[in-house]
Scaffold this active site. Structure first.
Site, PDB file in Angstrom:
ATOM      1  N   GLY A 232       0.791  -1.226   0.000  1.00  0.00           N
ATOM      2  CA  GLY A 232       0.000   0.000   0.000  1.00  0.00           C
ATOM      3  C   GLY A 232       0.822   1.274   0.000  1.00  0.00           C
ATOM      4  O   GLY A 232       0.412   2.273   0.589  1.00  0.00           O
ATOM      5  N   LYS A 233       1.975   1.278  -0.687  1.00  0.00           N
ATOM      6  CA  LYS A 233       2.812   2.481  -0.750  1.00  0.00           C
ATOM      7  C   LYS A 233       2.047   3.650  -1.369  1.00  0.00           C
ATOM      8  O   LYS A 233       1.995   4.751  -0.812  1.00  0.00           O
ATOM      9  CB  LYS A 233       4.080   2.210  -1.574  1.00  0.00           C
ATOM     10  N   GLU A 258       3.969   5.147 -12.495  1.00  0.00           N
ATOM     11  CA  GLU A 258       3.377   3.822 -12.655  1.00  0.00           C
ATOM     12  C   GLU A 258       1.906   3.894 -13.046  1.00  0.00           C
ATOM     13  O   GLU A 258       1.462   3.173 -13.934  1.00  0.00           O
ATOM     14  CB  GLU A 258       3.529   3.033 -11.356  1.00  0.00           C
ATOM     15  N   ARG A 267      -8.715   6.885  -7.047  1.00  0.00           N
ATOM     16  CA  ARG A 267      -8.408   6.358  -5.710  1.00  0.00           C
ATOM     17  C   ARG A 267      -8.737   7.386  -4.632  1.00  0.00           C
ATOM     18  O   ARG A 267      -9.284   7.045  -3.583  1.00  0.00           O
ATOM     19  CB  ARG A 267      -6.920   6.001  -5.616  1.00  0.00           C
ATOM     20  N   GLN A 379      10.981   0.355  -3.966  1.00  0.00           N
ATOM     21  CA  GLN A 379      10.723  -1.069  -3.830  1.00  0.00           C
ATOM     22  C   GLN A 379      11.754  -1.697  -2.884  1.00  0.00           C
ATOM     23  O   GLN A 379      12.858  -1.183  -2.721  1.00  0.00           O
ATOM     24  CB  GLN A 379      10.808  -1.762  -5.196  1.00  0.00           C
ATOM     25  N   ARG A 445      17.256  11.048  10.607  1.00  0.00           N
ATOM     26  CA  ARG A 445      18.475  11.827  10.837  1.00  0.00           C
ATOM     27  C   ARG A 445      18.320  12.842  11.953  1.00  0.00           C
ATOM     28  O   ARG A 445      19.275  13.162  12.661  1.00  0.00           O
ATOM     29  CB  ARG A 445      18.863  12.527   9.530  1.00  0.00           C
TER      30      ARG A 445
END
Length: 514
Positions: A232-233, A258, A267, A379, A445
């Site tokens: 679900g990125k 993509e 969406r 990925q 960081r």
């Protein structure tokens, strides 16, 4: 050679010489009289000084002696010393510039040319504009010279040219360094802003627990969000983009390498309306659901969201597009879906790891140059799938390059044990994993590392805070019971055309739920 031929050749050669002479004879844009007036006003009126010291810089002045005088005034200002004819004169002596500017005679002449600081800010703006014109001429001349050089790399020239011009259009013609005083002042202002914004000093994600850890995503940050396919990125960054643009009205740019732009916006419509994705894909909605859709979709219509679905985008084109979005639309966050689909202009090496390293460094450079956070999806390698136990991703799972981990300010992972048929969390409570996800902050960081639980609604491709209710206050069922059908008439449209359903017919995206 006959007389006619000589006249013909002369007619071609004369304009060229005349044009060249005219170019050499032109004076660069300047406003000497306004430079004198502004410097004089700065030395006789504190109000005039305060109005111009933040506008002007040493290089803005055309005459070298005016640059030296302004440098002396700026030094006194930074040291909180009084500024008048005597202090400026002494500072010029310390700098070794007193004689070269003409001594007290020239300084006194400047103060006598102005009676007050009236209109001084306007005059300072004109001086700044003249400087910008001179810089444009300088940049243009450099571009012309390099364009005639056949050894020049065209892509590097385009990138360099646009970068230089962006500095001018963005108004960021600043010195290359900042002194401690100005930096301390900026830090204090940032702390004040955090207190006013409930601890947020950057762009909020809209997820309460995430913002507690990060204090928002900060300018110049490169944030990597990595996961295996199906985690679900895209759904997460779209949920975040909706929160930022709809709830906070902060402009966001999404580069989707993509999925098509219509798929992304669909969406968002699914998540915003709460209507089942399958119904929207098929256009099979009840009257109540149609009204729900038209009511909720207005929030998205007015959202400052910009989507670019250019495939195989290279880093040079990305940098150019981002500059325009920041300068023209004030974009405060850039999202890239996803990093491994990007390219560089140089593919001759054939080494994918080096290419990904170049892309990663370029994304960090874009974040620093434009002073906006860049969120890049990535990925993970298949090592996650073959590993036993909870299958939580690790930094070593980042695919194709360790440079991603090195360049990023924040590296986070999305982990859904439900995807791996793991029914309970590996904690003391053994709570169920159904409908839940974990955002793992593995590198931070400037902050703490944390695992943050979130709610994931698969049928809507939507992430929410774990404590947030999944019900909608004005959902389709409620609307059905209270709606008067006589007051609502469906527009004469084809539902499939409205949402670009044809785009889904060949959709091979392997991420939930499409």
């Amino acid at each position: 050679m006959n007389e006619t031929q000589s006249k013909t050749q002369a007619s071609f050669s004369i304009p060229k010489k005349t044009s060249s002479s005219a170019e050499r004879g032109k004076m660069p844009p300047q406003a000497i009289d306004l430079e004198e007036a502004v410097l004089g006003a700065m030395m006789i009126d504190k109000k005039g000084l305060n109005e111009t010291i933040e506008i002007l810089q040493e290089d803005f002045f055309y005459r070298p002696q005016h640059q030296k005088i302004f440098k002396a005034i700026a030094t006194l200002f930074n040291e909180s010393e009084p500024i008048d004819l005597l202090t400026v004169s002494n500072q010029l002596r310390k700098n070794g510039d007193y004689d070269s500017i003409g001594g007290n005679y020239y300084l006194v002449g400047l103060t006598q040319k102005v009676a007050s600081s009236a209109h001084i800010e306007f005059h300072a703006r004109v001086i700044q504009e003249k400087y910008v014109l001179r810089k444009l001429i300088e940049i243009s001349s450099s571009i012309i010279d390099k364009a005639y050089d056949e050894t020049t790399d065209i892509f590097e020239l385009l990138d360099e040219s646009e970068s230089e011009i962006f500095k001018i259009t963005d108004g960021s013609l600043k010195s290359e360094y900042k002194d401690s005083k100005s930096l301390v002042y900026q830090a204090i202002e940032q702390i004040k802003a955090m207190s006013e914004k409930e601890g947020l000093s950057g762009v909020p994600s809209g997820f309460r627990d995430v913002d507690k850890i990060t204090s928002g995503f900060h300018p110049s940050d490169l944030v990597i969000l990595a996961a295996r396919p199906g985690m679900g990125k895209t759904a997460f960054v779209l949920s975040m983009a909706k929160n930022i643009t709809v709830d906070y009205k902060i402009p966001v740019a999404v580069f989707s390498l993509e999925m098509s732009s219509i798929q992304l916006i669909t969406r968002l419509i699914v998540g915003e309306t709460g209507i089942d994705n399958e119904k929207i894909k098929k256009g099979n909605l009840t009257d109540a659901e149609w009204k729900q859709l038209y009511t909720k979709v207005k929030n998205l219509e007015n959202a400052p969201l910009f989507i670019d679905d250019t495939p195989a985008l290279n880093v040079f084109d990305l940098r150019a597009k981002c500059r325009r979005l920041v300068s023209q639309h004030g974009v405060k966050m850039i999202i890239i879906d996803y990093l491994q689909l990007m390219t560089t202009k140089d593919k001759s090496s054939g080494n994918r790891e080096q290419e990904i390293s170049t892309i990663s460094r370029s994304l960090k450079a874009i974040a620093k140059e434009l002073e906006v956070p860049v969120i890049a999806l990535s990925q993970l390698s298949r090592a996650v799938e073959t590993r036993g136990g909870s299958k939580r991703p690790l930094l070593s799972d980042l695919r194709e390059s360790g440079a991603i981990e090195q360049d990023a300010d924040i590296v986070s992972f999305i982990y859904r044990p439900e995807y791996y048929k793991i029914p309970t969390w590996d904690d003391e409570e053994q709570s169920p994993t159904e409908g839940q996800a974990e955002l793992i902050i593995a590198k931070h960081r400037n902050g703490a590392l944390e695992n943050i639980r979130l709610r994931f609604i698969a049928e809507q491709a939507k992430f929410m805070d774990l404590s947030e209710s999944t019900s909608f206050s004005s959902g389709p069922m409620e609307l059905q019971s209270s709606m008067n059908n006589d007051d609502f008439e469906l527009p004469n449209i084809n539902p499939l055309d409205s949402f670009g359903i044809d785009d889904f017919s060949n959709d091979d995206d392997n991420e939930v739920p499409f």
